[in-house]
Design an enzyme around this catalytic site. Structure first.
Site: not given
Length: 328
Positions: A85-86, A133-134, A151, A157, A246
């Site tokens: 996905k990157d 998106r989230r 980030r 995280r 993006c």
């Protein structure tokens, strides 16, 4: 590639240095050695995304990819492993995706204090994620959650929820990343795609090499999983046709299932406004052989229903310019 290189010297696999990237690359290296007998050594490559603490959607396209591709072109590595996905959707001249290994579970996962699920979080609970998106889909749920952009690698995280100085009630991460580094035990809920549709190609890896190295292309192809490649092809074809940049929350999830006439792809796609107040969600089915066409057709339907008005001018950076952030 010379016969000597194929038979003796270790292949150089370029990888980012994060825990997740090293785990992913190590898995691919082990699988390749097991299938072909060829030794592989990992070569760490530092990317622009690794050097910056800015939000991913502000860093630009390919921040976790370009340095690896530069090393491939320069010949300092033989192949690279990316979180699929990157990758920008435009093909890179001179390079080839030789394999898409079996895809991990592409769903998102919640890690919350006290083992809570998303529905159990109190109104105003502070939930962290780095993906637009989230963020958009969390707002769309109408649970009155406070969403904080974050980030950092997976461990960073997680400490914001589980550490002694935790400042968040929960975080949302890719389930695949947690599983690959052996931290699936901290997941308090795997999120149903009906609530949180994944990013295109989430959970999938892309094994890339130079296109002019047919021996290596053939060697790496032993790792390819046809169902995973078909699903990812459909999702990324939708993304590319939307030309979503993006700043545009776009989600897609393709599943393969047995139909009356053989295997079928069931593709779901969505475009959601960042504040969650508007979304368009559609689905389409077809055969794995038509994966790309299924994705293109679904994107066309989304655009016909007004996805352009959600994406806006800022969401259209041109074909191949998508960047949704690292799997972490």
């Amino acid at each position: 590639m010379s016969e000597r290189r194929l038979s003796a010297a270790p292949l150089r696999l370029g990888t980012r240095g994060s825990t997740l990237a090293m785990a992913q690359s190590g898995h691919v290296a082990d699988a390749l050695t097991a299938r072909t007998g060829r030794p592989v050594e990992l070569v760490e490559v530092v990317t622009a995304g690794d050097r910056s603490s800015a939000p991913v959607h502000r860093l630009g396209v390919g921040v976790f990819v370009s340095a690896l591709r530069d090393a491939l072109v320069a010949g300092t590595i033989d192949f690279a492993v990316h979180s699929y996905k990157d990758l920008p959707t435009a093909t890179a001249p001179g390079l080839h995706i030789a394999a898409v290994p079996p895809r991990q579970d592409p769903r998102d996962a919640l890690v919350a204090r006290d083992g809570k699920t998303l529905a159990e979080l109190a109104p105003g609970a502070n939930i962290g994620t780095g993906a637009l998106r989230r963020i958009a889909q969390l707002h769309a749920l109408g649970l009155q959650l406070s969403v904080t952009p974050i980030r950092g690698n997976i461990d960073t995280r997680l400490t914001r929820v589980l550490g002694p100085e935790a400042d968040l009630d929960a975080v949302v991460l890719a389930r695949a990343g947690l599983a690959r580094i052996g931290r699936a035990d901290v997941i308090t809920e795997t999120l149903d795609p009906m609530l949180m549709l994944p990013a295109p190609a989430q959970g999938a890896l892309a094994v890339e090499c130079r296109a002019d190295d047919p021996d290596l292309v053939e060697l790496l192809a032993t790792l390819d999983d046809a169902p995973s490649r078909a699903a990812v092809t459909a999702e990324r074809a939708m993304l590319a046709t939307l030309e979503a940049g993006c700043s545009a929350p776009v989600a897609a999830y393709a599943e393969l299932a047995e139909g009356d006439a053989g295997d079928e792809i069931y593709l779901r796609g969505a475009v959601i406004s960042p504040d969650g107040t508007r979304d368009i969600r559609l689905s389409r089915t077809g055969t794995p052989a038509d994966a790309a066409e299924i994705g293109k057709a679904l994107a066309a339907e989304l655009l016909d229903l007004g996805a352009d008005s959600i994406l806006g001018p800022q969401g259209h950076d041109g074909p191949g310019t998508q960047q949704f952030g690292s799997t972490e």
